[in-house]
Design a protein around this motif. Sequence first.
Motif, PDB file in Angstrom:
ATOM      1  N   ILE A  11      31.209  39.870  46.071  1.00 36.80           N
ATOM      2  CA  ILE A  11      30.964  40.623  44.834  1.00 36.80           C
ATOM      3  C   ILE A  11      32.235  41.335  44.384  1.00 36.80           C
ATOM      4  O   ILE A  11      32.581  41.361  43.195  1.00 36.80           O
ATOM      5  CB  ILE A  11      29.810  41.619  45.047  1.00 36.80           C
ATOM      6  N   GLU A  12      32.973  41.911  45.308  1.00 38.01           N
ATOM      7  CA  GLU A  12      34.221  42.591  44.961  1.00 38.01           C
ATOM      8  C   GLU A  12      35.250  41.614  44.392  1.00 38.01           C
ATOM      9  O   GLU A  12      35.973  41.938  43.440  1.00 38.01           O
ATOM     10  CB  GLU A  12      34.785  43.294  46.194  1.00 38.01           C
ATOM     11  N   VAL A  13      35.293  40.434  44.953  1.00 33.04           N
ATOM     12  CA  VAL A  13      36.226  39.423  44.438  1.00 33.04           C
ATOM     13  C   VAL A  13      35.850  39.014  43.017  1.00 33.04           C
ATOM     14  O   VAL A  13      36.705  38.890  42.127  1.00 33.04           O
ATOM     15  CB  VAL A  13      36.245  38.202  45.372  1.00 33.04           C
ATOM     16  N   LEU A  14      34.561  38.822  42.784  1.00 32.35           N
ATOM     17  CA  LEU A  14      34.125  38.442  41.436  1.00 32.35           C
ATOM     18  C   LEU A  14      34.401  39.547  40.425  1.00 32.35           C
ATOM     19  O   LEU A  14      34.808  39.288  39.284  1.00 32.35           O
ATOM     20  CB  LEU A  14      32.634  38.094  41.459  1.00 32.35           C
ATOM     21  N   ILE A  15      34.179  40.794  40.839  1.00 28.25           N
ATOM     22  CA  ILE A  15      34.460  41.915  39.933  1.00 28.25           C
ATOM     23  C   ILE A  15      35.953  41.988  39.619  1.00 28.25           C
ATOM     24  O   ILE A  15      36.364  42.220  38.471  1.00 28.25           O
ATOM     25  CB  ILE A  15      33.948  43.230  40.544  1.00 28.25           C
ATOM     26  N   SER A  16      36.796  41.760  40.604  1.00 24.66           N
ATOM     27  CA  SER A  16      38.251  41.791  40.390  1.00 24.66           C
ATOM     28  C   SER A  16      38.681  40.684  39.425  1.00 24.66           C
ATOM     29  O   SER A  16      39.515  40.892  38.534  1.00 24.66           O
ATOM     30  CB  SER A  16      38.973  41.638  41.730  1.00 24.66           C
ATOM     31  N   ILE A  17      38.094  39.503  39.611  1.00 22.86           N
ATOM     32  CA  ILE A  17      38.437  38.385  38.715  1.00 22.86           C
ATOM     33  C   ILE A  17      37.990  38.691  37.286  1.00 22.86           C
ATOM     34  O   ILE A  17      38.705  38.408  36.314  1.00 22.86           O
ATOM     35  CB  ILE A  17      37.795  37.087  39.231  1.00 22.86           C
ATOM     36  N   ALA A  18      36.812  39.297  37.128  1.00 19.78           N
ATOM     37  CA  ALA A  18      36.320  39.633  35.789  1.00 19.78           C
ATOM     38  C   ALA A  18      37.224  40.664  35.116  1.00 19.78           C
ATOM     39  O   ALA A  18      37.568  40.544  33.931  1.00 19.78           O
ATOM     40  CB  ALA A  18      34.887  40.145  35.879  1.00 19.78           C
ATOM     41  N   LEU A  19      37.618  41.698  35.879  1.00 20.41           N
ATOM     42  CA  LEU A  19      38.515  42.711  35.309  1.00 20.41           C
ATOM     43  C   LEU A  19      39.867  42.105  34.932  1.00 20.41           C
ATOM     44  O   LEU A  19      40.443  42.425  33.886  1.00 20.41           O
ATOM     45  CB  LEU A  19      38.699  43.857  36.313  1.00 20.41           C
ATOM     46  N   LEU A  20      40.375  41.218  35.791  1.00 20.14           N
ATOM     47  CA  LEU A  20      41.652  40.573  35.496  1.00 20.14           C
ATOM     48  C   LEU A  20      41.557  39.691  34.253  1.00 20.14           C
ATOM     49  O   LEU A  20      42.488  39.648  33.439  1.00 20.14           O
ATOM     50  CB  LEU A  20      42.093  39.740  36.698  1.00 20.14           C
ATOM     51  N   SER A  21      40.435  39.014  34.063  1.00 22.53           N
ATOM     52  CA  SER A  21      40.265  38.170  32.878  1.00 22.53           C
ATOM     53  C   SER A  21      40.226  39.010  31.605  1.00 22.53           C
ATOM     54  O   SER A  21      40.793  38.623  30.576  1.00 22.53           O
ATOM     55  CB  SER A  21      38.989  37.336  33.008  1.00 22.53           C
ATOM     56  N   PHE A  22      39.578  40.195  31.674  1.00 29.16           N
ATOM     57  CA  PHE A  22      39.567  41.085  30.509  1.00 29.16           C
ATOM     58  C   PHE A  22      40.977  41.556  30.159  1.00 29.16           C
ATOM     59  O   PHE A  22      41.364  41.617  28.988  1.00 29.16           O
ATOM     60  CB  PHE A  22      38.653  42.286  30.766  1.00 29.16           C
ATOM     61  N   VAL A  23      41.747  41.884  31.192  1.00 28.47           N
ATOM     62  CA  VAL A  23      43.122  42.338  30.950  1.00 28.47           C
ATOM     63  C   VAL A  23      43.960  41.213  30.351  1.00 28.47           C
ATOM     64  O   VAL A  23      44.721  41.408  29.391  1.00 28.47           O
ATOM     65  CB  VAL A  23      43.746  42.856  32.258  1.00 28.47           C
ATOM     66  N   LEU A  24      43.816  40.004  30.907  1.00 36.45           N
ATOM     67  CA  LEU A  24      44.578  38.866  30.377  1.00 36.45           C
ATOM     68  C   LEU A  24      44.163  38.524  28.949  1.00 36.45           C
ATOM     69  O   LEU A  24      45.007  38.157  28.119  1.00 36.45           O
ATOM     70  CB  LEU A  24      44.383  37.649  31.289  1.00 36.45           C
ATOM     71  N   LEU A  25      42.867  38.645  28.646  1.00 34.86           N
ATOM     72  CA  LEU A  25      42.397  38.372  27.290  1.00 34.86           C
ATOM     73  C   LEU A  25      42.980  39.373  26.294  1.00 34.86           C
ATOM     74  O   LEU A  25      43.403  39.000  25.190  1.00 34.86           O
ATOM     75  CB  LEU A  25      40.868  38.418  27.256  1.00 34.86           C
TER      76      LEU A  25
END
Length: 212
Positions: A11-25
Amino acid sequence: MWIRRSAFTLIEVLISIALLSFVLLALYKSVSMLRSSNRHLFHYLERADNEKEGTETLFLDIAGSDGNLTIAGDEFSRLCLLNTVNSLYGLPAAKVCWVVSKSTHTLLRSEGDEYTLPLRSDDFVEVDAVVEGVDLFRVYRKKGDVLVLLRQKGRDSISFMVRGVPEILKKKKKKTKKKPHKQKRPPGNPPGNIPATPPGVSKPPVPNKPSI
């Protein structure tokens, strides 16, 4: 005392990936906006540079002419300079015409030796597109002054005046003085009030003076 830390959970990995995708977007959108603004600025500067270069060329064409120019047209003016020293193609004296295309509203400049408008198939002429999106092009002349009005769609109009353009003086035809009409005398009528002897009648003989 060493404390052993457990690994990241899924779950922590998925949350990190989601936050990183928002930043990249967000970064991608900011970069896209920056590129778009740079593109608009480049087009604006390019159009401004073309407009400045075109007006300078038009000014030099008029200033370098011998004054023999024609202005015609209805919606847009059509300016033709029969002889100008401002040649872009190395001609000693060029004929230059400025015309606005009615289909594309582009200000065109044609240069050559001798040609007529519309162009014929055997005319050797160089044609350059100077300014695009023109909705106003008017030229006025008063004696030695030439006024030019130019405007692109959605932009402020540009106006300038060229002074000291030579004037072509038309030669006036000399009026011939009419000679007074002389009345013809009938044949055999001598000048004066003495009537002529009718034809076929001989003059009476002049008597001789008596001798003393």
